[in-house]
Motif scaffolding. Sequence first.
Motif, PDB file in Angstrom:
ATOM      1  N   MET A   1      40.029  66.648 106.576  1.00 56.67           N
ATOM      2  CA  MET A   1      40.029  65.642 105.609  1.00 56.67           C
ATOM      3  C   MET A   1      41.756  65.418 105.161  1.00 56.67           C
ATOM      4  N   SER A   2      42.281  66.296 105.521  1.00 57.15           N
ATOM      5  CA  SER A   2      44.074  65.959 105.173  1.00 57.15           C
ATOM      6  C   SER A   2      44.737  65.139 106.396  1.00 57.15           C
ATOM      7  N   GLU A   3      44.138  65.378 107.547  1.00 47.35           N
ATOM      8  CA  GLU A   3      44.703  64.395 108.649  1.00 47.35           C
ATOM      9  C   GLU A   3      43.957  62.944 108.491  1.00 47.35           C
ATOM     10  N   ASP A   4      42.975  62.900 107.798  1.00 47.45           N
ATOM     11  CA  ASP A   4      42.447  61.496 107.721  1.00 47.45           C
ATOM     12  C   ASP A   4      42.796  60.725 106.639  1.00 47.45           C
ATOM     13  N   ASN A 115      50.498  56.532 111.528  1.00 48.97           N
ATOM     14  CA  ASN A 115      49.952  57.529 110.986  1.00 48.97           C
ATOM     15  C   ASN A 115      48.502  57.565 111.386  1.00 48.97           C
ATOM     16  N   ARG A 116      47.875  58.445 111.920  1.00 46.66           N
ATOM     17  CA  ARG A 116      46.505  58.614 112.444  1.00 46.66           C
ATOM     18  C   ARG A 116      45.597  58.424 111.248  1.00 46.66           C
ATOM     19  N   LYS A 208      41.867  52.339 105.892  1.00 42.85           N
ATOM     20  CA  LYS A 208      43.026  52.038 106.502  1.00 42.85           C
ATOM     21  C   LYS A 208      43.040  50.792 107.229  1.00 42.85           C
ATOM     22  N   ALA A 209      41.844  50.272 107.901  1.00 35.50           N
ATOM     23  CA  ALA A 209      41.867  49.241 108.772  1.00 35.50           C
ATOM     24  C   ALA A 209      41.545  47.955 107.871  1.00 35.50           C
ATOM     25  N   PHE A 210      40.792  48.145 106.613  1.00 32.52           N
ATOM     26  CA  PHE A 210      40.753  47.042 105.728  1.00 32.52           C
ATOM     27  C   PHE A 210      41.986  46.812 105.148  1.00 32.52           C
ATOM     28  N   LEU A 211      42.849  47.726 104.674  1.00 28.69           N
ATOM     29  CA  LEU A 211      44.207  47.523 104.069  1.00 28.69           C
ATOM     30  C   LEU A 211      44.995  46.794 104.921  1.00 28.69           C
TER      31      LEU A 211
END
Length: 410
Positions: A1-4, A115-116, A208-211
């Motif tokens: 979850m942290s990386e996401d 950022n990934r 992220k994609a929506f933002l």
Amino acid sequence: MSEDTLILVLAIDRGAGPEPLTRHRTKAAVPFGGKYRVIDFTLANCLHSGLRQVLVLTQYKSHSLHKHLRDGWSIFNPELGEFITPVPPQMRQTQEWYAGPFDAIRQNRYLIERNRARRVLVVDGGSVYRMDYAELVRAHDETGARVTMAVRAVRGLGSSTQVGVTLDERDRVAGILPPREEKRERDVESAAEDEEHFEAMGVYLFDKAFLMAELDRIECGSIPDRDLALDIVAPLAAEQSVFGYRFGQARGRVTPDGYWCDLSTLDAYYQANMQLLRAEPPLDLYQADWNILTYQGQYPPARTVPGAVTGNEGVFVNSMLAAGTVISGGGVNHSILYPRVQVGDGAIVEASILFDGVRVGEGAHLNRCIVEKDVVIPPREQIGFDARLDRERFTLSEDGIVVVSRGAWE
């Protein structure tokens, strides 16, 4: 979850409400609770939630905040992809400072894109509360929302300063109203004192994609850009998948005390600190598995000693005393003393908050005061007893709290 999940902590607020405490520092860096800074609560939420990719967007008088982040929060391991990084305006495309919260996100688009993470959590660094962000992320994934905003339940007419939020039966956001309109609408409806409704908390989780798509769609300068809930989320509520996450529910690892305060005024700041002195304070600072980290200097223990002249014992009652504090024959009652405070022989401090390094001279008497860092109170000074005289020399809040700033006797 942290990386996401990438976290953006907004620390760009000038903090006009608690002025003059924000005269020398941004609101997120204002001291709170005898040893902390306001931003420590948000960063502790990130730490304990296992979300450790944090960008702190800074702007206004940020030196104090940057120093605090360096000294108190250099705890994450960059080799594991963890970081807490302050990001002042980079001016990559224009020469402008952050114009507002959405512009701050826009100006750091390149950091988000590279950022990934597939989610972006945007939080306000100027509020005091404890929240398990991991549960917010889980709820966001379960509902399939594009945006999830944290809301807190309030009773009756609630606050007149917070954005109102309406939820449907599925907790989908059905409407968002400015504070005054929300209060007026409830006044018209003659809302019962115990009726529950919701207010925004300044916590927003975006796909992220929506933002990124919203950054493309909304032209720079085309919105007021004062509040994310009103300017960004409200227009999306009618046409997009925007859900509310109820703060203080059973999910999550934080004791559900439901405490949240945005410290919007001097009186709100004062009361929030004084409430910590209750036998059962509304904010539990002592939950062992959710401690609040901060920076503390390596000072000696606090102590009380007899006065050199009177021989009276130094005493304190129902108060918080930080390291390095010395009460020399004085008395402290129902007060909060930060590190390295000195209270002189015969001095009395009542219902007051003294910041780091304050010195109270012999025989001085303080009542319902907030005293700025390193201020020296002259011997036999009386503050907090004559409102007219205090107003001539210091700042007085609406409730009569006296703020003694630096240079008051220069």
